[in-house]
Design an enzyme around this catalytic site. Structure first.
Site, PDB file in Angstrom:
ATOM      1  N   GLY A 151      -7.726   5.064   0.903  1.00 23.32           N
ATOM      2  CA  GLY A 151      -8.709   4.263   1.629  1.00 23.32           C
ATOM      3  C   GLY A 151      -9.926   5.072   2.061  1.00 23.32           C
ATOM      4  N   GLY A 196       0.249   4.398   0.100  1.00 23.90           N
ATOM      5  CA  GLY A 196      -0.099   5.424   1.089  1.00 23.90           C
ATOM      6  C   GLY A 196       0.513   5.117   2.444  1.00 23.90           C
ATOM      7  N   ASN A 223       0.854  -1.190   0.000  1.00 28.41           N
ATOM      8  CA  ASN A 223       0.000   0.000   0.000  1.00 28.41           C
ATOM      9  C   ASN A 223       0.898   1.252   0.000  1.00 28.41           C
ATOM     10  OD1 ASN A 223      -1.467   2.247   1.090  1.00 28.41           O
ATOM     11  ND2 ASN A 223      -3.070   0.837   1.771  1.00 28.41           N
ATOM     12  N   ASP A 252      -1.042  -3.681   9.974  1.00 28.25           N
ATOM     13  CA  ASP A 252      -2.392  -4.125   9.610  1.00 28.25           C
ATOM     14  C   ASP A 252      -3.356  -3.136  10.232  1.00 28.25           C
ATOM     15  OD1 ASP A 252      -3.832  -6.230   8.104  1.00 28.25           O
ATOM     16  OD2 ASP A 252      -4.921  -6.419   9.996  1.00 28.25           O
ATOM     17  N   SER A 253      -4.277  -2.662   9.430  1.00 26.04           N
ATOM     18  CA  SER A 253      -5.115  -1.564   9.892  1.00 26.04           C
ATOM     19  C   SER A 253      -6.489  -1.646   9.268  1.00 26.04           C
ATOM     20  CB  SER A 253      -4.439  -0.233   9.545  1.00 26.04           C
ATOM     21  OG  SER A 253      -3.946  -0.252   8.224  1.00 26.04           O
ATOM     22  N   ARG A 311      -2.012   5.323  12.615  1.00 25.28           N
ATOM     23  CA  ARG A 311      -0.672   4.896  12.178  1.00 25.28           C
ATOM     24  C   ARG A 311       0.403   5.823  12.745  1.00 25.28           C
ATOM     25  NH1 ARG A 311      -2.040   4.576   7.602  1.00 25.28           N
ATOM     26  NH2 ARG A 311      -2.622   2.410   7.804  1.00 25.28           N
ATOM     27  N   LYS A 326      -2.958  14.343   9.578  1.00 28.02           N
ATOM     28  CA  LYS A 326      -2.891  12.872   9.592  1.00 28.02           C
ATOM     29  C   LYS A 326      -1.593  12.374  10.215  1.00 28.02           C
ATOM     30  CE  LYS A 326      -3.942   8.647   7.245  1.00 28.02           C
ATOM     31  NZ  LYS A 326      -4.094   7.856   6.030  1.00 28.02           N
TER      32      LYS A 326
HETATM   33  P1  ITT Z   1      -0.693  -4.228   3.039  1.00 22.60           P
HETATM   34  O1  ITT Z   1      -1.391  -5.402   3.697  1.00 22.60           O
HETATM   35  O2  ITT Z   1       0.125  -4.634   1.857  1.00 22.60           O
HETATM   36  O3  ITT Z   1       0.046  -3.386   4.017  1.00 22.60           O
HETATM   37  P2  ITT Z   1      -3.407  -3.257   2.577  1.00 22.60           P
HETATM   38  O4  ITT Z   1      -3.959  -2.004   1.968  1.00 22.60           O
HETATM   39  O5  ITT Z   1      -3.970  -4.572   2.092  1.00 22.60           O
HETATM   40  O6  ITT Z   1      -1.814  -3.232   2.414  1.00 22.60           O
HETATM   41  P3  ITT Z   1      -4.496  -3.839   5.198  1.00 22.60           P
HETATM   42  O7  ITT Z   1      -4.693  -5.282   4.904  1.00 22.60           O
HETATM   43  O8  ITT Z   1      -3.925  -3.450   6.531  1.00 22.60           O
HETATM   44  O9  ITT Z   1      -3.541  -3.146   4.133  1.00 22.60           O
HETATM   45  O10 ITT Z   1      -5.881  -3.112   4.962  1.00 22.60           O
HETATM   46  C1  ITT Z   1      -6.097  -1.901   5.524  1.00 22.60           C
HETATM   47  C2  ITT Z   1      -7.215  -1.199   4.802  1.00 22.60           C
HETATM   48  O11 ITT Z   1      -7.864  -0.354   5.753  1.00 22.60           O
HETATM   49  C3  ITT Z   1      -6.666  -0.278   3.712  1.00 22.60           C
HETATM   50  O12 ITT Z   1      -6.631  -0.904   2.454  1.00 22.60           O
HETATM   51  C4  ITT Z   1      -7.633   0.893   3.780  1.00 22.60           C
HETATM   52  O13 ITT Z   1      -8.776   0.601   3.030  1.00 22.60           O
HETATM   53  C5  ITT Z   1      -8.016   0.940   5.252  1.00 22.60           C
HETATM   54  N1  ITT Z   1      -7.114   1.856   5.969  1.00 22.60           N
HETATM   55  C6  ITT Z   1      -6.099   1.546   6.817  1.00 22.60           C
HETATM   56  N2  ITT Z   1      -5.448   2.640   7.231  1.00 22.60           N
HETATM   57  C7  ITT Z   1      -6.040   3.664   6.615  1.00 22.60           C
HETATM   58  C8  ITT Z   1      -5.814   5.040   6.614  1.00 22.60           C
HETATM   59  O14 ITT Z   1      -4.795   5.594   7.277  1.00 22.60           O
HETATM   60  N3  ITT Z   1      -6.618   5.823   5.885  1.00 22.60           N
HETATM   61  C9  ITT Z   1      -7.615   5.293   5.172  1.00 22.60           C
HETATM   62  N4  ITT Z   1      -7.891   3.991   5.090  1.00 22.60           N
HETATM   63  C10 ITT Z   1      -7.111   3.184   5.816  1.00 22.60           C
END
Ligand code: ITT
Length: 198
Positions: free
Chosen positions: A154, A12, A10, A70-71, A182, A176
């Site tokens: 996101g 971002g 990701n 993971d978020s 984060r 942010k």
């Molecule tokens: P990685 O696993 O490769 O790190 P990912 O995008 O799949 O990337 P996650 O499985 O942790 O990551 O999914 C987290 C999702 O939650 C992410 O795709 C966003 O849709 C949302 N998210 C997490 N943090 C965010 C943020 O700071 N701002 C907006 N949306 C966020």
């Protein structure tokens, strides 16, 4: 300088992690920089479990210390959904804008006071020579009635942080990087890295 692999696909997240870990004593590299790709099934029930799993897999593959995030976002009136399923909410075919539209449709008719939500971030540091170290951060707020703003990724365009009246995408990088889930987890991780891995 010692290298630290950030295991995220990701962009971002990567930008936010790089910015916050400046001065932590590591050269930040990505899996792509190393010519590696690691596929981890994120099937744990908690953010911490998935973060730990990602960091351990990346550290093992690279033979280097690794950091994984993971978020996701929890919406109270939806019983905490999308939660750990935030990245794929609504199915794999959706992009960020379509996922935000889906969430807004699910909240149609829900009044301002009942749209409370929070972002959660679990960060895991794993190294070949030690047990993983975890940090967490949360960011309270509510879901807007329509997307607004350009910054971030996101769910940022539909998340209004507590104490503000604009979305995170409208508020931008300064807010942010100071207040987010984060940002908080990374501030704690940086302190831990400086104290234990310096
Ligand atoms: P990685 O696993 O490769 O790190 P990912 O995008 O799949 O990337 P996650 O499985 O942790 O990551 O999914 C987290 C999702 O939650 C992410 O795709 C966003 O849709 C949302 N998210 C997490 N943090 C965010 C943020 O700071 N701002 C907006 N949306 C966020």
């Amino acid at each position: 300088m010692k290298r630290l692999v950030v295991g995220t696909g990701n962009a971002g997240k990567l930008t936010e992690i790089r910015r916050k870990l400046e001065g932590a004593g590591f050269e930040i590299v990505t899996l792509r920089d190393l010519g590696l790709s690691v596929d981890v099934e994120e099937d744990e029930e908690t953010f911490a479990g998935n973060a730990r799993k990602k960091a351990a897999a990346v550290s093992l593959a690279a033979g280097l210390p690794a950091l994984a995030d993971d978020s996701g976002i929890e919406v109270d009136v939806l019983g905490g959904r999308p939660g750990v399923r935030s990245a794929r909410y609504g199915g794999n075919g959706l992009d960020d804008a379509a996922r935000n539209a889906l969430l807004l449709r699910e909240l149609a008719g829900v009044p301002a006071g009942k749209r409370t939500a929070r972002f959660r971030c679990a960060l895991a540091f794993a190294a070949p020579d030690q047990a993983p170290h975890m940090e967490e951060g949360t960011f309270e707020g509510s879901i807007a009635f329509a997307p607004a703003g350009d910054y971030g990724f996101g769910y940022d365009p539909i998340f209004v942080p507590a104490g503000f009246d604009r979305t995170l995408s409208e508020l931008g990088a300064e807010v942010k990087n100071r207040l987010s889930h984060r940002a908080r987890a990374l501030d704690l991780m940086k302190l831990w890295l400086l104290a234990h891995r310096g």
